[in-house]
Design an enzyme around this catalytic site. Structure first.
Site, PDB file in Angstrom:
ATOM      1  N   HIS A 210       0.865  -1.181   0.000  1.00  0.00           N
ATOM      2  CA  HIS A 210       0.000   0.000   0.000  1.00  0.00           C
ATOM      3  C   HIS A 210       0.905   1.236   0.000  1.00  0.00           C
ATOM      4  O   HIS A 210       1.849   1.313   0.807  1.00  0.00           O
ATOM      5  CB  HIS A 210      -0.867   0.040   1.260  1.00  0.00           C
ATOM      6  CG  HIS A 210      -2.032  -0.891   1.256  1.00  0.00           C
ATOM      7  ND1 HIS A 210      -1.920  -2.226   1.025  1.00  0.00           N
ATOM      8  CD2 HIS A 210      -3.363  -0.643   1.459  1.00  0.00           C
ATOM      9  CE1 HIS A 210      -3.131  -2.784   1.094  1.00  0.00           C
ATOM     10  NE2 HIS A 210      -4.025  -1.843   1.359  1.00  0.00           N
ATOM     11  N   GLU A 213      -2.052   6.067  -0.566  1.00  0.00           N
ATOM     12  CA  GLU A 213      -3.494   6.051  -0.245  1.00  0.00           C
ATOM     13  C   GLU A 213      -3.789   7.394   0.436  1.00  0.00           C
ATOM     14  O   GLU A 213      -4.515   8.231  -0.107  1.00  0.00           O
ATOM     15  CB  GLU A 213      -3.827   4.873   0.677  1.00  0.00           C
ATOM     16  CG  GLU A 213      -5.293   4.825   1.104  1.00  0.00           C
ATOM     17  CD  GLU A 213      -5.602   3.676   2.071  1.00  0.00           C
ATOM     18  OE1 GLU A 213      -4.651   3.079   2.624  1.00  0.00           O
ATOM     19  OE2 GLU A 213      -6.802   3.390   2.277  1.00  0.00           O
TER      20      GLU A 213
HETATM   21  N1  LIG Z   1      -7.422   0.608   2.990  1.00  0.00           N
HETATM   22  C1  LIG Z   1      -6.473   0.090   3.779  1.00  0.00           C
HETATM   23  N2  LIG Z   1      -5.295   0.724   3.908  1.00  0.00           N
HETATM   24  C2  LIG Z   1      -4.352   0.238   4.709  1.00  0.00           C
HETATM   25  N3  LIG Z   1      -4.484  -0.880   5.419  1.00  0.00           N
HETATM   26  C3  LIG Z   1      -5.636  -1.546   5.324  1.00  0.00           C
HETATM   27  N4  LIG Z   1      -6.041  -2.672   5.924  1.00  0.00           N
HETATM   28  C4  LIG Z   1      -7.288  -2.924   5.500  1.00  0.00           C
HETATM   29  N5  LIG Z   1      -7.702  -1.968   4.663  1.00  0.00           N
HETATM   30  C5  LIG Z   1      -6.672  -1.105   4.527  1.00  0.00           C
HETATM   31 ZN   LIG Z   2      -6.104  -2.068   1.197  1.00  0.00          ZN
END
Ligand SMILES: Nc1ncnc2[nH]cnc12
Ligand SMILES: [Zn+2]
Length: 350
Positions: A210, A213
């Site tokens: 990730h 975000e």
């Molecule tokens: N959107 C997200 N961003 C980071 N960690 C997560 N764990 C579950 N959903 C998540």
């Molecule tokens: Zn995620």
């Protein structure tokens, strides 16, 4: 293999788009299996395991799903996962998701799981992996859905704890294809996990993280250059950095975008302002995914239909997103070609 120029997208009018989005075969590359725990299943598992849930009933729990940012969601998401104790619990959770995925014409899915959320409560990694893996095997046999597992490290914990988790999981190496990085992004940059990702790379595991975000483009750069990931989960903040956009396009690095998640976690003020169309216009391998469908208001088809309705994307982008989902997946080239043929068949006859 067909390209987007093979099809006459203009003959598919906006009214028929939702049906096309539902019918087209697709891969889902970004979903956390713990995020598929519906309130009904949370209460059923709580009863089965004698675990108490600090909400009166399903409605009260659903009402609590009003988030202001990623952390406000994570707090309730980790609490929800506390009802999972036995191998059968993990199986039941994954099986419920896989049935919904099949109904959405998901033909291939790569599911994240968070072992540290469970080992911290005394649940063995083996219990988690065996339950999830058994559901994956049954999905192939009974639903015709291929399903793979990706183990995620929680980035709010230390790299040493990530190494311990890797050690615990390695006896089950044949049951997961790769590793990812999730949980609280801000303040926990990818480079915090440089050593453990290097080790996973040596082990031949596939790598994702990730990034971008809520975090800045710098986190996407370090996920690529330090962790050497093959895909970026979310990545929507990349539009702030033109050089990064060029790099993502040039190297065909898939972005696993989750529009309803972004909406619910206030990354965008409304879906009409989501940048999915801009990512596609820039030539990025963007895909659509559900992230945590039980918490964010919809499974993958809901993400497609609501985003298309709000942004005015059309049949060309629908085909591109489905094609990108196969290109970005960790299946072999012949399986990708077979799925692309199925996609083209749907578009040719719709
Ligand atoms: N959107 C997200 N961003 C980071 N960690 C997560 N764990 C579950 N959903 C998540
Ligand atoms: Zn995620």
């Amino acid at each position: 293999m067909a390209t987007s120029t093979t099809h006459d997208f203009g003959r598919i009018d906006a009214q028929r788009l939702p049906e096309l989005l539902r019918r087209m075969p697709k891969a889902e590359l970004h979903m956390h299996i713990e995020g598929s725990l519906e309130p009904e299943l949370i209460f059923a598992l709580a009863r089965r395991n004698g675990v108490s849930v600090p909400y009166a009933d399903v409605e009260a729990l659903r009402k609590a799903y009003a988030f202001s940012n990623l952390q406000s969601f994570l707090d309730i998401y980790y609490a929800g996962a506390s009802v999972l104790l036995t191998e059968q619990d993990f199986y039941d959770m994954a099986w419920a998701y896989l049935q919904r995925a099949a109904a959405d014409n998901v033909v291939h899915t790569e599911m994240f799981f968070d072992p540290q959320t469970h080992t911290a409560r005394g649940v063995a990694v083996e219990t988690v992996i065996n339950g999830l893996h058994r559901a994956c095997v049954d999905a192939q046999a009974q639903l015709g859905v291929s399903a793979l597992l990706i183990l995620c490290f929680l980035r709010h914990l230390s790299e040493r704890e990530a190494f311990e988790t890797l050690e615990q999981a390695l006896p089950f190496r044949d049951k997961f294809i790769g590793v990812g990085l999730d949980s609280s992004e801000l303040g926990h940059p990818p480079e915090k996990f440089a050593q453990v990702f290097a080790r996973c790379r040596e082990l031949g595991l596939r790598l994702v993280a990730h990034a971008g975000e809520e975090g800045p483009p710098a986190y996407v750069w370090s996920a690529l250059d330090v962790l050497k990931v093959e895909r970026i989960d979310h990545g929507v903040q990349s539009v702030k950095d033109p050089a990064l956009m060029q790099r993502l396009a040039q190297d065909r690095i898939p972005l696993t975008v989750c529009p309803l998640s972004n909406l619910k976690l206030c990354v965008f003020p409304d879906l009409a302002q989501h940048n999915l169309g801009a990512l596609l216009d820039a030539g990025l391998v963007a895909t659509v995914n559900s992230d945590d469908p039980a918490y964010f208001g919809g499974y993958v088809n809901q993400n497609f239909t609501e985003t298309f309705a709000a942004t005015g994307l059309g049949a060309r982008q629908a085909w591109q997103l489905a094609a990108n989902s196969f290109e970005g997946s960790f299946i072999d080239a012949s399986a990708k070609r077979a799925y692309m043929d199925r996609l083209d068949q749907v578009f040719a006859t719709f």
